[in-house]
Design a protein around this motif. Structure first.
Motif, short mmCIF file in Angstrom:
data_model
loop_
_atom_site.label_atom_id
_atom_site.label_comp_id
_atom_site.label_asym_id
_atom_site.label_seq_id
_atom_site.Cartn_x
_atom_site.Cartn_y
_atom_site.Cartn_z
N PHE A 81 12.14 -48.57 -37.53
CA PHE A 81 11.38 -47.71 -36.64
C PHE A 81 10.26 -47.08 -37.45
CE2 PHE A 81 10.34 -43.74 -34.61
CZ PHE A 81 10.53 -43.92 -33.25
N VAL A 141 12.90 -45.60 -29.71
CA VAL A 141 14.22 -45.20 -30.21
C VAL A 141 15.30 -46.06 -29.57
CG1 VAL A 141 15.95 -43.37 -30.14
CG2 VAL A 141 13.62 -42.84 -30.87
N ALA A 144 15.41 -49.57 -30.94
CA ALA A 144 16.02 -49.67 -32.27
C ALA A 144 17.54 -49.75 -32.17
CB ALA A 144 15.61 -48.47 -33.13
N PHE A 161 14.80 -45.11 -39.72
CA PHE A 161 14.00 -44.25 -38.84
C PHE A 161 12.97 -43.49 -39.67
CE2 PHE A 161 17.66 -44.11 -35.71
CZ PHE A 161 16.94 -44.60 -34.62
N PRO A 164 11.49 -40.03 -36.64
CA PRO A 164 11.70 -40.37 -35.23
C PRO A 164 11.58 -39.18 -34.29
CG PRO A 164 13.80 -40.22 -36.35
CD PRO A 164 12.74 -40.10 -37.42
N LEU A 176 18.85 -37.71 -29.74
CA LEU A 176 18.75 -38.58 -30.91
C LEU A 176 19.89 -38.27 -31.89
CD1 LEU A 176 17.30 -40.71 -32.63
CD2 LEU A 176 15.84 -38.87 -33.50
N VAL A 190 22.43 -45.18 -41.10
CA VAL A 190 21.09 -44.71 -40.75
C VAL A 190 20.44 -44.10 -41.98
CG1 VAL A 190 19.78 -42.98 -39.46
CG2 VAL A 190 21.53 -44.33 -38.30
N MET A 192 16.90 -42.00 -42.62
CA MET A 192 15.92 -41.31 -41.78
C MET A 192 15.04 -40.39 -42.62
SD MET A 192 16.74 -38.59 -38.69
CE MET A 192 17.67 -39.80 -37.76
#
Length: 256
Positions: A81, A141, A144, A161, A164, A176, A190, A192
């Motif tokens: 993302f 989102v 993904a 991410f 995001p 989220l 994840v 991020m």
């Protein structure tokens, strides 16, 4: 005991003139948060892990070199993302999401649940070029999650991410958080990036703190997110509130 193999393994990972000697391992179910000033290398690192940038050193995904994956096989393991998408596809929302989702597969209920929570049910017939910034962010989102979510055991799957929460209101940010937690509870992983220090402290299993293309601090939030380390990576004085139950950070007045 550490899970083996790691979902992502970086050994002396470098991207010319942008990232230097990254050595990290990420395991199933972990949430990693990247912190650092603008230009510190967060976006470059995420793009590099995705496989989109030429790199040196080793980048292993589920125990094998990322270069050994076909494009299709890699797309089934990871979703990326990016922070910015300059060219929006000339599609309606449902057509775009159909690229990541087949209505006759087991993801059907997942698709409905995501659309409901991210309030996209009334937007599915709308052209993407007519969406607001927040609406387009929510579509991306959902895409993904759909790309790699194929069952209840998501070991080996990961989402990268890059900021995001941009353009998301407070309700959508909480959604989220809900879906990232659910994804990781199913053993997905994840990584991020973002700028909300309190959010990272609360939710991250591990924090990577970058400065000038290097990870200079890495560990659990309570171990590395202190005033000294944060002040160093952001090149300014940052003070931690004394409230242990609800931690937040503030920048000290530049005139002091």
């Amino acid at each position: 005991m550490e899970k083996s193999p790691p979902v992502i393994e970086l050994i002396q990972f470098c991207i010319s003139n942008r990232l230097y000697n990254i050595n990290e391992r990420v395991f199933a179910g972990e949430r990693i948060y990247l912190l650092g000033a603008n230009g510190s290398g967060k976006s470059t690192l995420l793009s590099g892990i995705s496989g989109f940038l030429v790199s040196t050193g080793q980048l292993n995904v589920n125990g094998q070199a990322i270069v050994s994956y076909s494009t299709q096989a890699l797309s089934q393991q990871r979703a990326y993302f990016p922070q910015l998408v300059l060219n929006q596809p000339i599609l309606k929302v449902f057509q775009y999401l159909a690229l990541f989702h087949l209505s006759n597969d087991p993801k059907s209920s997942l698709f409905d649940d995501l659309c409901r929570d991210f309030q996209l049910e009334t937007l599915l017939l709308k052209p993407i070029n007519q969406l607001s910034g927040g609406e387009w962010q929510r579509v991306r989102v959902i895409a993904a999650f759909l790309q790699v979510w194929d069952g209840q055991d998501l070991s080996g799957k990961f989402i990268l991410f890059d900021e995001p929460t941009n353009n998301l209101d407070i309700i959508q940010q909480s959604m989220l958080d809900k879906w990232v937690k659910y994804f990781c509870d199913c053993q997905g992983t994840v990584i991020m990036s973002g700028h909300n220090l309190s959010h990272a402290y609360k939710y991250a299993d591990k924090v990577w703190m970058l400065k000038k293309g290097e990870i200079i601090f890495s560990g659990k939030p309570e171990q590395v997110m202190n005033e000294c380390n944060l002040s160093e990576i952001f090149a300014g004085k940052i003070r931690l509130s004394p409230n242990e139950e609800n931690r937040f950070w503030q920048v000290i007045n530049f005139d002091e």
